[in-house]
Scaffold this active site. Sequence first.
Site, PDB file in Angstrom:
ATOM      1  N   TYR A   1      45.014  41.987  17.860  1.00 58.10           N
ATOM      2  CA  TYR A   1      44.821  42.522  17.002  1.00 58.10           C
ATOM      3  C   TYR A   1      45.985  41.486  16.028  1.00 58.10           C
ATOM      4  O   TYR A   1      46.891  40.604  16.631  1.00 58.10           O
ATOM      5  CB  TYR A   1      45.773  43.855  16.606  1.00 58.10           C
ATOM      6  CG  TYR A   1      45.610  44.666  14.682  1.00 58.10           C
ATOM      7  CD1 TYR A   1      44.568  44.559  14.451  1.00 58.10           C
ATOM      8  CD2 TYR A   1      46.402  43.667  14.341  1.00 58.10           C
ATOM      9  CE1 TYR A   1      44.224  45.206  12.966  1.00 58.10           C
ATOM     10  CE2 TYR A   1      46.509  43.657  12.818  1.00 58.10           C
ATOM     11  CZ  TYR A   1      45.140  44.800  11.811  1.00 58.10           C
ATOM     12  OH  TYR A   1      45.309  45.044  11.311  1.00 58.10           O
TER      13      TYR A   1
ATOM     14  N   GLU B   1      42.136  40.379   8.478  1.00 59.16           N
ATOM     15  CA  GLU B   1      42.010  40.676   9.386  1.00 59.16           C
ATOM     16  C   GLU B   1      41.138  40.440  10.071  1.00 59.16           C
ATOM     17  O   GLU B   1      39.513  40.586   9.977  1.00 59.16           O
ATOM     18  CB  GLU B   1      42.387  42.190   9.390  1.00 59.16           C
ATOM     19  CG  GLU B   1      42.364  43.455  10.432  1.00 59.16           C
ATOM     20  CD  GLU B   1      42.122  45.043  10.191  1.00 59.16           C
ATOM     21  OE1 GLU B   1      41.024  45.359   9.552  1.00 59.16           O
ATOM     22  OE2 GLU B   1      43.015  45.305   9.882  1.00 59.16           O
TER      23      GLU B   1
END
Length: 400
Positions: free
Chosen positions: A119, A207
Amino acid sequence: MNIHEYQAKAVLAEFGAPIAKGVAVFSVKEAEAAANELGGPVWVVKSQIHAGGRGKGRFTEDAAGEAGGVRLSRSVAEVVANAQQMLGNTLVTHQTSPAGRPVNRLYIEEGSAIARELYLSCLVDRENGRVAFIVSQEGGMNIEDVAAETPEKIVTVHVDPAAGYTSHIGRSIAYALGLEGGQIKQCDRLIAALYRAFTEKDMSLLEINPLVVTESGDLLCLDAKINFDDNALFRHPDIDELRDPGEDDPKEVEAEENDLSYVALDGDIGCMVNGAGLAMATMDIIKLYGAEPANFLDVGGGASKERVAIAFKIITADPNVKGILVNIFGGIMRCDVVADGIIAAVKDVGLEVPLVVRLEGTNVEEGKKIIAESGMNVISADDLDDAAQKIVAAVGGGVQ
Ligand code: ADP
Ligand code: MG
């Protein structure tokens, strides 16, 4: 402003970030051509909507089965079958409303052999006044769950705006992600590229979930979500062009065109207020008395009669609105102008729901007189508390 995954990847690729090969398509025919062009042997068919959680999402039409909004396909025929089921269908994910979002575009991407899913996100940390990278080895899944259950698995690295990006930052992130060997250099280059993209394009959120390590040991941005700072869009006509009007709430678009700050919400009490602070206080007090606001709407400081009328029409156009609360504290804004605007709008579109009006401040007596003499069915209120109780009672909600 949000953009689609395929557009976000194109923006990141401009700055040198590694992405897989892919083609955006709008029809089944284009999907087939894209699959042939990419060549396989594995493709991923990805629904393009402005919401995450697509992989675990579900389509509303049964024919689409249980396979979700991101599908691995092992032949051109399978790409075509998936495209057929997905295009024109509605995808519901944990980030969409329960009604879901229509899928009108797909991204046909080369399938990657994934060794690890990581992530990575980048945002403006307002507390520190710095851009922050947030990373975790727990990628691919809901980062909110990781943050709630195992916050120690999330690492934040700030960039000092005076010094800018330095390799030290990329290396810290590489170690936090458990990268090794040549991946550390790749990570340094990736973070440098992302930082440059983030600052040069005035992003507010970037993101990449997942950032993957492929079986051959390389880093690849497999998903990308970007939010741009609306106030800086005038500097980026190329980004503004990527807007997908199909993804925007038409009421929000109309409000924006008229310089009104409007955000649609899920409740049933429409609010027309001047000033963002008063608008928030109004929403709070509606909630306090046990109901939910249908929107946030700030008509601004010196709105004209026309703009007040447009604001009122935007509120009444929402089928969820069961009652309207107008709460105006006249400073620069004059109460008689507000009253004129409301009357003009009601003349045009009618008024089918209860309306509570609380006016205070400049020209309040004229404003009240205009409304009283209009013959409209208005419940008037003396203060914010009184107004909130009256509108909540009028829609038959509330906790009392
Ligand atoms: P979302 O976050 O909206 O569910 P993603 O793009 O992250 O969508 O895709 C969901 C999952 O699908 C990823 O975590 C990854 O495991 C897999 N995936 C996505 N793109 C590819 C690809 N090109 N090759 C292989 N797997 C992929
Ligand atoms: Mg994702």
